[in-house]
Design a protein around this motif. Sequence first.
Motif, short mmCIF file in Angstrom:
data_model
loop_
_atom_site.label_atom_id
_atom_site.label_comp_id
_atom_site.label_asym_id
_atom_site.label_seq_id
_atom_site.Cartn_x
_atom_site.Cartn_y
_atom_site.Cartn_z
N GLY A 120 0.78 -1.23 0.00
CA GLY A 120 0.00 0.00 0.00
C GLY A 120 0.81 1.28 0.00
O GLY A 120 0.33 2.32 -0.46
N THR A 121 2.04 1.23 0.52
CA THR A 121 2.85 2.45 0.62
C THR A 121 4.08 2.43 -0.28
O THR A 121 4.79 3.43 -0.37
N PHE A 122 4.34 1.34 -0.95
CA PHE A 122 5.52 1.24 -1.80
C PHE A 122 5.40 2.14 -3.03
O PHE A 122 6.39 2.68 -3.52
N THR A 123 4.19 2.31 -3.53
CA THR A 123 3.94 3.20 -4.66
C THR A 123 2.77 4.11 -4.32
O THR A 123 2.01 3.85 -3.38
N LEU A 128 -0.83 -3.99 -6.33
CA LEU A 128 0.05 -5.06 -6.81
C LEU A 128 0.53 -4.75 -8.23
O LEU A 128 1.70 -4.98 -8.57
N ARG A 129 -0.37 -4.23 -9.04
CA ARG A 129 -0.02 -3.91 -10.43
C ARG A 129 1.08 -2.84 -10.47
O ARG A 129 2.02 -2.93 -11.27
N ALA A 130 0.98 -1.84 -9.60
CA ALA A 130 1.99 -0.78 -9.58
C ALA A 130 3.33 -1.30 -9.08
O ALA A 130 4.39 -0.86 -9.53
N LEU A 131 3.28 -2.25 -8.16
CA LEU A 131 4.52 -2.81 -7.63
C LEU A 131 5.32 -3.52 -8.73
O LEU A 131 6.56 -3.51 -8.73
N ASP A 178 -5.43 -12.87 -9.29
CA ASP A 178 -4.63 -13.01 -10.51
C ASP A 178 -3.57 -11.92 -10.63
O ASP A 178 -2.50 -12.15 -11.20
N GLU A 179 -3.86 -10.74 -10.12
CA GLU A 179 -2.84 -9.67 -10.15
C GLU A 179 -1.70 -9.99 -9.19
O GLU A 179 -0.54 -9.66 -9.47
N ALA A 186 6.09 -12.23 -12.56
CA ALA A 186 7.00 -11.21 -13.06
C ALA A 186 8.27 -11.15 -12.21
O ALA A 186 9.37 -10.91 -12.73
N SER A 187 8.14 -11.37 -10.92
CA SER A 187 9.32 -11.42 -10.05
C SER A 187 10.20 -12.60 -10.43
O SER A 187 11.43 -12.47 -10.55
N HIS A 188 9.60 -13.74 -10.64
CA HIS A 188 10.35 -14.93 -11.03
C HIS A 188 11.07 -14.73 -12.35
O HIS A 188 12.20 -15.21 -12.55
#
Length: 616
Positions: A120-123, A128-131, A178-179, A186-188
């Motif tokens: 919630g505060t990372f972006t 999740l999509r923004a992360l 799904d997000e 995407a991390s993997h």
Amino acid sequence: MEKEHFGARFDENGNCMFRLFAPHVQTVGINFNNDPDHIFMMNQTDYGFHELTLKNLTSDTSYSFLLNASKKIPDPASLWQPEGINTYSTVFDHHKFDWEGDNFSGLPINEMIIYEAHVGTFTKEGTLRALISKLDYLSELGINTLELLPVAQFAGHRGWGNKTVFPYAVHNGYGTPDEFKALVKASHDRGIAVILVVEFCQHNIVKSLSSAFDSFFCDIHTTTHGKAINFDEQYSFGVREFYIQCALSWLRDFHIDGLRINNAETIYDQSPIHFLEELSTRIRSFEKENNRKCVLIINDHHNSTRSIQPNDKGGYGFDALWDEDFHHALHYRITGDINGVFRDYRYPEKMVSAMQYGFAYRGEFSDYRKRIHGCNTQEFSGSKLVIYSQNHEQTICTGEECRTIKKAGFEAAKLSAGAVLLSPYTPLLFMGEEYGETAPFNYFSDYSTAPSLNETLDKHYHELKFSQEKQLDPSDESAFTTSQLDWNKKDSEQGRAMLAFYKKMLLLRKEHPALKEPCHNRCQVQEIKPGVILMLRNPSTSDGRYAVVIFNFNKVAITEKLESYLPTGPWTLKLYSGARAFGGYGVPLDKILSTTTPLELAAQSFAVYFHTPLNI
């Protein structure tokens, strides 16, 4: 008493099986789409379970459980709560996500560089999509493990996530299931493992769910959260399985690469096999069956090493222990803070002990705690301790002075980072510290019945003695918005210098054999003069590729001759935190450590030297 799942789950043929553990309930019906004429009665099976399998259900169908023909509740094991916590659950089919190409099988703990983030505060978007858009940045920084603070459905829209209501479901304020899977995939793709923090020591039961949780809490044990989870009393078999299946769901359905169990010291269990041991045993079986590595980290404020001992030695078989002892010793050395528990770390030997053994307290009496703290053991690898200079709990503190860079300054922030990243332990970075983020991480929650700030700090963080009058009201939106990262700081002159500094340290740790060595017996630490600590790192190979780090914790520059403390050189300078390239103001150091001239280190700085042949 193993069950394959709880809640609603589709099989590969499209059939959906519903399972509810409610031993005190006589009858359970499933009500679909809030239609009173659309109710199917479940079968009461052995040991308090109610089950039913249905065909021709579509994903996204809404449903509720009807208890004893009167009380309607959402599914305690719901996979998706699109409308929040006090309404129906939604059937979700995990088989539909396309995992093709995701061949990532996890990382062992001794290779991890962990980055802790709050969705919630990372972006600014807080999703999740923004992360996902920040993953390339993390990869370029040198991060290979992303640890997410709880993402399970919690009460309200904004919060830390530790007040979990639906432990199987992704928080609807962050995005869809799904997000979340897309984030993991995407991390993997970038070689980044994902660890999830889970709360198995507490369960925030809202009024609409209370009737389904009669068996989930025990009458004997209590914690700061209230009644403890029932892991050892009547009907505890179903409760234990509920949480074990929850852990397996995150690993299996979302391809998560590990879990951190929070506040494990409040998991009370007097069963012959402790819940944590059973949990790790089941997850190890999952690993073997799926050819994956799933890292298990535990947060135990008592510094008990039992959790990281193998099962055959009476331990729980976890991979690593969250080590706050190292932080406390470092915090005192950097800031001089003697409030609360930090006064126990004011002795010079505590920092040396923390760097040498991982723990400042190894079975000694703690004056603040009024008890023996920690235990004396050196039997495990240094990688089994996760250390940090900052994390989400330590940045609550006082007003704007939460971050190390605000408390003690730019040079001190670099010094504390070096103590963490150049140690033989598993390092953890807290989001934003790598570019000098100054935003605090306030305690925030917009849920109407959330506990007050005073209550939260008194119950859960009393050891840290926060100045409560400087804290924002958790329900005030500003408590949340001021906690969000300011990514513009990354592009400031100071931000660029700090980021370059972190990248250099992480590269050195990755490439040099001595800095990669997790055996703390190959790390010799001594305080050669007040405030000056020398750490000599030895590789497991016999090629003499030593590394030495000289830390100056003093607030004034020092000079010291080092040849008597080191193997015969030459010693080549690889990094100096006081260098101009990293925003420092120290006198430039010679490339080769002199055997005749004393080394001069700037205030609150450190230098790294490698024992290598001279390149001409």
